[in-house]
Design an enzyme around this catalytic site. Structure first.
Site, PDB file in Angstrom:
ATOM      1  CB  THR A  27      35.962  23.194  95.453  1.00 48.87           C
ATOM      2  OG1 THR A  27      34.759  22.835  94.776  1.00 48.87           O
ATOM      3  CG2 THR A  27      37.034  22.154  95.171  1.00 48.87           C
ATOM      4  CG  HIS A 179      27.649  23.232  90.860  1.00 54.73           C
ATOM      5  ND1 HIS A 179      27.544  24.420  90.174  1.00 54.73           N
ATOM      6  CD2 HIS A 179      28.904  23.227  91.403  1.00 54.73           C
ATOM      7  CE1 HIS A 179      28.685  25.110  90.287  1.00 54.73           C
ATOM      8  NE2 HIS A 179      29.517  24.408  91.035  1.00 54.73           N
ATOM      9  CG  ASN A 182      30.943  28.516  89.165  1.00 52.53           C
ATOM     10  OD1 ASN A 182      30.572  29.627  88.815  1.00 52.53           O
ATOM     11  ND2 ASN A 182      31.134  28.203  90.441  1.00 52.53           N
ATOM     12  CE1 TYR A 184      33.827  22.617  87.568  1.00 52.93           C
ATOM     13  CE2 TYR A 184      32.362  23.988  88.871  1.00 52.93           C
ATOM     14  CZ  TYR A 184      33.630  23.532  88.585  1.00 52.93           C
ATOM     15  OH  TYR A 184      34.711  23.989  89.308  1.00 52.93           O
ATOM     16  CG  ASN A 239      35.950  25.959  85.582  1.00 49.80           C
ATOM     17  OD1 ASN A 239      37.163  25.871  85.762  1.00 49.80           O
ATOM     18  ND2 ASN A 239      35.073  25.781  86.567  1.00 49.80           N
ATOM     19  N   GLY A 326      31.543  33.158 100.601  1.00 51.11           N
ATOM     20  CA  GLY A 326      32.494  32.081 100.392  1.00 51.11           C
ATOM     21  C   GLY A 326      33.803  32.315 101.105  1.00 51.11           C
ATOM     22  NE  ARG A 327      36.432  35.439  97.347  1.00 45.18           N
ATOM     23  CZ  ARG A 327      36.518  36.586  96.687  1.00 45.18           C
ATOM     24  NH1 ARG A 327      37.709  37.098  96.409  1.00 45.18           N
ATOM     25  NH2 ARG A 327      35.438  37.240  96.317  1.00 45.18           N
TER      26      ARG A 327
END
Length: 374
Positions: A27, A179, A182, A184, A239, A326-327
């Site tokens: 994101t 997805h 996380n 959601y 989350n 990712g990062r």
């Protein structure tokens, strides 16, 4: 017998990858507004990170207006969004890469400022998440108490995933990832702390897993199962998520998904849960890939704080078939080549992860550019 490496070929269904360095879904909150439409900035970002025979899993993309939870995140439910994503997929394909779209509904991790007519976010049960939401104007405010979905609304929810999958096909993607991680919506249904329903979608593990399996089946019906993946975070805490005893729940879920013959399972390692928000490395935690590998027969992708050496070891030891970064992919558009050469990596700038423009998005140098600047 030669052990596989990060740079061995890998098949996902009919797709042939030339290496196993996958770009994780990230994101970035840089879609064009109004409309949450991918635009030229996003096209360049993904083009830079495409590699011949490499797989990109595009950022979480809301399947419907009510699925949005953060500002400037892209959707896949309007003609304009489909056209914007088509420009992205064309650019990736021109570089010889493959790209899947992550289908996303955030559930309670939203705010009424994102919702049609300012309605409350929806969730399995009316339980607010701890922490702060992003409003449509990038402010941080406490999460609202969501509205519990009615049983009669769930078939339309499942169909909205199938519609998004069809839209992803129209946008030129090579496949889709569901997805289910996380904190959601789909994970909210899975976990007992967020699902206190008494209908067919709550209570027992089988009931809490029902929606995930129905969604995966519906999406597989659009694409064929071999071009569908799913992302799970069995030990995650992002989350305000988390299951007290994840093994019975996720063992059941993964076994049921395996029956659908999906192309891949994408597991977030627990040491990296919440890594998008802060630097983390949870200690003394299990390896999700190692634990669930025995019950997953197809490709397994692992993600979470991997380095070159740990990624190579996970693949060589058979704990995972590919590693998602990712990062490191944010800061290194040519990450596969850097890992192949053992070249130095650009450091990432966390302050530019979410929102903004060019800075921290398309201005990280590739190897040749970095050398020229020395």
């Amino acid at each position: 017998m030669t052990l596989p490496s990060l740079f061995s070929p890998l098949s996902i269904g009919s797709h042939e990858l030339s290496h196993r360095v996958v770009m994780a879904p990230l994101t970035r909150m840089r879609a064009g507004r109004p409309g949450n439409v991918p635009h030229a900035l996003n096209v360049e970002y993904y083009r830079q990170r495409a590699s011949k025979g490499g797989l990109i899993i595009a950022e979480g993309t809301q399947i419907s207006p009510s699925g949005q939870g953060m500002p400037a995140t892209p959707g896949i439910h309007s003609p304009e969004q489909i056209a914007g994503w088509r420009d992205v997929t064309d650019a990736v394909h021109a570089e010889g890469g493959l790209i899947f779209l992550q289908l996303w509904h955030v559930g309670r991790i939203s705010h009424s400022s994102h919702q049609p007519a300012g309605a409350l976010p929806v969730a399995p049960s009316a339980i607010a998440a701890a922490g702060n939401a992003f409003t449509a104007s990038f402010e941080r405010v406490p999460f609202e108490t969501p509205r519990a979905l009615e049983t009669a609304e769930i078939p339309a929810l499942v169909e909205s995933y199938a519609t998004a999958a069809r839209n992803a096909e129209a946008a030129g993607f090579d496949g889709v990832e569901i997805h289910g991680a996380n904190g959601y919506l789909l994970e909210e249904f899975l976990q007992s702390r967020t699902n206190q329903r008494t209908d067919a979608y709550g209570g027992s593990i089988e009931n809490r897993a029902r929606l995930v399996v129905e969604v995966a089946s519906a999406v597989a019906g659009v694409w064929g199962p071999e071009r569908v993946g799913i992302r799970l975070s069995p030990f995650g805490i992002a989350n305000d998520s988390g299951e007290a005893d994840p093994m019975p729940l996720y063992s059941h879920v993964i076994r049921e998904l395996a029956k659908l013959r999906l192309g891949y399972l994408h597991l977030i390692e627990p040491r990296a849960s919440g890594a998008g928000q802060a630097e983390v490395d949870h200690k003394d935690v299990p390896s999700a890939a190692e634990l669930f590998r025995p019950i997953w027969p197809n490709v397994l992708i692992a993600a979470g704080n991997f380095r070159a050496d740990t990624a190579e070891a996970a693949v060589a030891e058979g704990k995972a078939d590919a590693i998602a970064f990712g990062r490191l992919f944010i800061a290194n558009p040519d990450l596969p080549e850097r890992l192949r050469r053992g070249a130095p990596l650009n450091p990432y700038n966390r302050a530019t992860f979410y929102g903004g423009g060019v800075e921290g998005y398309i201005d990280y140098p590739a190897l040749d550019a970095a050398k020229a600047a020395e």
